[in-house]
Design a protein around this motif. Structure first.
Motif, PDB file in Angstrom:
ATOM      1  N   LYS A  26       0.859  -1.208   0.027  1.00  0.00           N
ATOM      2  CA  LYS A  26      -0.001   0.034  -0.048  1.00  0.00           C
ATOM      3  C   LYS A  26       0.807   1.397  -0.099  1.00  0.00           C
ATOM      4  O   LYS A  26       0.571   2.015  -0.826  1.00  0.00           O
ATOM      5  N   GLY A  27       1.778   1.484   0.928  1.00  0.00           N
ATOM      6  CA  GLY A  27       2.684   2.458   0.943  1.00  0.00           C
ATOM      7  C   GLY A  27       3.448   2.902  -0.333  1.00  0.00           C
ATOM      8  O   GLY A  27       3.313   4.089  -0.861  1.00  0.00           O
ATOM      9  N   GLU A  83       4.312  -2.785   5.871  1.00  0.00           N
ATOM     10  CA  GLU A  83       3.044  -2.693   6.365  1.00  0.00           C
ATOM     11  C   GLU A  83       3.138  -2.008   7.719  1.00  0.00           C
ATOM     12  O   GLU A  83       2.496  -1.270   8.148  1.00  0.00           O
ATOM     13  N   GLN A  93       3.612   1.764   7.863  1.00  0.00           N
ATOM     14  CA  GLN A  93       2.530   2.665   7.526  1.00  0.00           C
ATOM     15  C   GLN A  93       1.762   3.384   8.940  1.00  0.00           C
ATOM     16  O   GLN A  93       0.901   4.207   8.514  1.00  0.00           O
ATOM     17  N   THR A 141       9.790   2.148   1.380  1.00  0.00           N
ATOM     18  CA  THR A 141       8.490   1.749   1.926  1.00  0.00           C
ATOM     19  C   THR A 141       8.673   0.371   2.680  1.00  0.00           C
ATOM     20  O   THR A 141       7.917  -0.340   3.007  1.00  0.00           O
TER      21      THR A 141
END
Length: 228
Positions: free
Chosen positions: A14-15, A168, A171, A224
């Motif tokens: 996601k990041g 994750e 984040q 990330t």
């Protein structure tokens, strides 16, 4: 700028994906409608016919869709590797997890360990607990979530340790990553992308895939918590 392509991505990227799709939109004028969930949540949604142009899943999940004919096999691209790490709330002591024995001891003394039931990291961690022969002890006090970011349970005070892909953990503000689970215990997750066979915007999908697999995105992946 009208929506031109829909992307369903595993939560572990996601990041990176949020940053990269913003770059892609600015450079091409093609808007990306992205949604994020663990691979094991996305697979039944895709099998049920949910519309998507591009998917990013674990390598194992994408292989399943290839066998089922739901994605275009020739469009596949491996994007990044990801390692599972452990985090604590910001300012908390960093316990020793450098060796398998140290990790085992740290898990046993923790008040509660947060991990995901469905994500790739959660599947790995459940197996790791069995390997370390502490599954019953840890699960008796674990904070197990169905999806989302385990590190949020550190901020809320529900857990002392959070286990998830490092990408994750990064984040969530207000937490600190101790480090990865010892490499000798790891099975790095590989995240891969492909175009759906039912893509409504195949040209835009292929353009996005070429960008995501290009060398120019490597720095964003590293920033990330991923390995290109």
């Amino acid at each position: 700028m009208a929506v031109s392509a829909r992307l369903l991505s595993t939560l572990g990227l996601k990041g990176a994906v949020v940053s990269l799709t913003a770059q892609f939109e600015a450079a091409t004028g093609i808007r990306i409608d992205a949604d994020f969930a663990p691979t094991l949540v996305l697979l039944p949604r895709l099998r049920a016919g949910e519309a998507a142009d591009v998917v990013i899943l674990t390598r194992e999940g994408l292989d399943e869709l290839v066998r089922e004919g739901l994605v275009v096999a020739e469009s596949q691209a491996d994007l990044a590797r990801s390692f599972v790490g452990i985090a604590v709330k910001a300012g908390a002591p960093h316990p020793d997890i450098a060796t398998p024995s140290a990790l085992r001891a740290t898990l046993l003394v923790a008040r509660s360990v947060a991990y995901s039931r469905l994500g790739a990291s959660g599947v790995f961690f459940a197996q790791l607990l069995e390997h370390l022969e502490i599954a019953s002890e840890i699960n008796a006090k674990a904070t197990i979530i169905s999806s989302g970011f385990t590190a949020e349970r550190l901020v809320s005070g529900e857990a002392d340790l959070a286990v998830q892909q490092i990408s994750e953990l990064k984040q969530v503000p207000g937490v600190e990553i101790i480090g990865p689970v010892p490499r000798e215990l790891q099975r790095p997750a590989v995240f891969s992308a492909a175009r759906m066979a039912s893509a409504q915007c195949p040209t835009d999908a292929d353009r996005l895939l070429r960008f995501l697999a290009s060398p120019e995105v490597a720095s964003v992946l590293r920033d990330t918590g991923l390995e290109p």
